[in-house]
Design an enzyme around this catalytic site. Structure first.
Site, PDB file in Angstrom:
ATOM      1  N   GLU A   1      -0.758  31.830  -4.128  1.00 25.88           N
ATOM      2  CA  GLU A   1      -0.125  30.741  -4.867  1.00 25.88           C
ATOM      3  C   GLU A   1      -1.033  29.518  -4.945  1.00 25.88           C
ATOM      4  O   GLU A   1      -0.576  28.360  -4.905  1.00 25.88           O
ATOM      5  CB  GLU A   1       1.246  30.402  -4.282  1.00 25.88           C
ATOM      6  CG  GLU A   1       2.227  31.573  -4.407  1.00 25.88           C
ATOM      7  CD  GLU A   1       3.669  31.220  -4.114  1.00 25.88           C
ATOM      8  OE1 GLU A   1       3.911  30.168  -3.467  1.00 25.88           O
ATOM      9  OE2 GLU A   1       4.562  31.987  -4.518  1.00 25.88           O
TER      10      GLU A   1
ATOM     11  N   GLU B   1       5.849  39.152  -4.257  1.00 26.27           N
ATOM     12  CA  GLU B   1       6.846  38.727  -3.280  1.00 26.27           C
ATOM     13  C   GLU B   1       8.199  38.680  -3.965  1.00 26.27           C
ATOM     14  O   GLU B   1       8.319  38.211  -5.101  1.00 26.27           O
ATOM     15  CB  GLU B   1       6.577  37.312  -2.738  1.00 26.27           C
ATOM     16  CG  GLU B   1       5.407  37.148  -1.817  1.00 26.27           C
ATOM     17  CD  GLU B   1       5.272  35.707  -1.324  1.00 26.27           C
ATOM     18  OE1 GLU B   1       4.440  35.485  -0.444  1.00 26.27           O
ATOM     19  OE2 GLU B   1       5.975  34.807  -1.835  1.00 26.27           O
TER      20      GLU B   1
END
Length: 351
Positions: free
Chosen positions: A142, A254
């Site tokens: 991220e 995720e």
């Protein structure tokens, strides 16, 4: 909510007829519940528990473009020197790779892009010896989301140019020692969908992308969470495929639902039955559509600090595991099965 092609499939499917299912993998932490570092034996004990979860047909292959070996269960990591607790960094590679080899697991090696040199040095100490155990390498976690979307003035994460440079630097370092793994990154669905990641998608050194998507962090109730999850991924996957000029392997990097008693994020409420419902109606459905999923995460991590979503509300990140921190099951009746039936019901499924 925009109605996507994947949601249209969901609405029309009851039950799913599965000829091939995606692969379920697990995000795996590097620390004990008290924050101390895991050993090789600890990872082996983790793998023994995860081996008991088998929602996929045994014949399901990993969807890698250039696979090293036969189908194996899989986990992903985030850094090879885990510095989440500054005073007690954990050396991950030297413990997890021999454990994975011993227990028949593949590992997606995560390199923390903001500490790339240290992570690469640690990983490459062991990479040759355990080469067949490594499924792929992701550079950054991220990084773009933290740089462009968090409200901290670009003090964390990496820009497009910086992340591309890190990916290229690792690719060359890998080739310099005669290794060749699929290389990519992991980031939030919205940075793939809104064009933020286009330069990374177009980087020819990138052959795998992990796309994180959570109905929970979208402030929706459990009964709307799966459709939100499908829609977010569909938007991101569609945009990636429209921008890429070559095949790129895509995983849901995720997803999950927390179970911390009393916690919530907008309309999303933590709970065991909520997590069970999302697993059955969201994760299992995506697997049934032949998509690969990493569940976040394998085990609770009580040592973790809180996380912040797009609305700047914080929420504990201690209770996201499929299992409790002591490796005992959470789900009712220890039911981690997938029927791939989007209309599956039982007394513990809430919607």
């Amino acid at each position: 909510m925009r109605v996507s092609s994947l949601i249209a499939v969901a609405a029309a499917t009851a039950p799913l007829a599965v000829s091939a299912a995606g692969t379920l993998g697990y995000a795996l932490g590097a620390r004990h519940p008290d924050g101390t570092c895991k050993s090789q034996q600890d990872y082996e004990d983790d793998f023994d528990v995860l081996n008991k979860i088998s929602p996929n047909p045994s014949s399901t292959p990993l969807k890698q473009l250039d696979p090293h070996t036969e189908n194996l269960p899989i986990v992903r990591t985030y850094a090879q020197i885990d510095g989440a607790i500054q005073d007690t960094p954990c050396s991950v590679t030297g413990a997890i790779l021999p454990a994975a080899q011993a227990k028949g697991f593949k590992v997606v090696i995560g390199l923390w892009a903001e500490a790339l040199d240290a992570d690469v040095n640690e990983f490459h100490k062991y990479a040759k010896q355990y080469e067949s155990t490594v499924y792929a390498v992701t550079v950054g976690s991220e990084s773009l989301y933290r740089y462009y979307h968090e409200t901290d003035g670009h003090t964390t994460g990496l820009s497009n140019d910086q992340l591309n440079s890190a990916i290229n630097t690792y690719t060359q370092a890998m080739l310099d020692i005669d290794l060749k793994f699929p290389v990519g990154t992991a980031d939030s669905w919205n940075v793939y969908n809104d064009g933020t990641a286009d330069n990374v998608i177009q980087n020819t050194n990138v052959s795998i992308l992990l796309v994180n998507a959570f109905g929970y962090w979208q402030n929706v109730s459990i009964c709307n969470a799966s459709l939100t999850y499908f829609d977010d991924l569909t938007q991101a996957y569609t945009h990636i495929n429209s921008v890429a000029d070559r095949p790129i392997e895509l995983w849901n990097g995720e997803t999950g639902w927390p179970t911390t008693a009393g916690a919530s994020y907008g309309g999303a409420v933590d709970g065991i039955n909520e997590a069970y419902t999302f697993f059955k109606q969201g994760v299992c459905a995506l697997l049934g559509w032949n998509k690969n999923v990493f569940y976040f995460e394998a085990f609770d991590e009580p040592w973790k600090p809180a996380s912040t979503g797009l609305s700047n509300q914080t929420e504990p990140e201690t209770g996201w595991g499929l299992y409790n921190s002591d490796r005992t099951p959470k789900f009712p009746n220890n039911d981690y099965s997938c029927t791939f039936d989007t209309m599956e019901t039982n007394s513990n499924i809430l919607c």
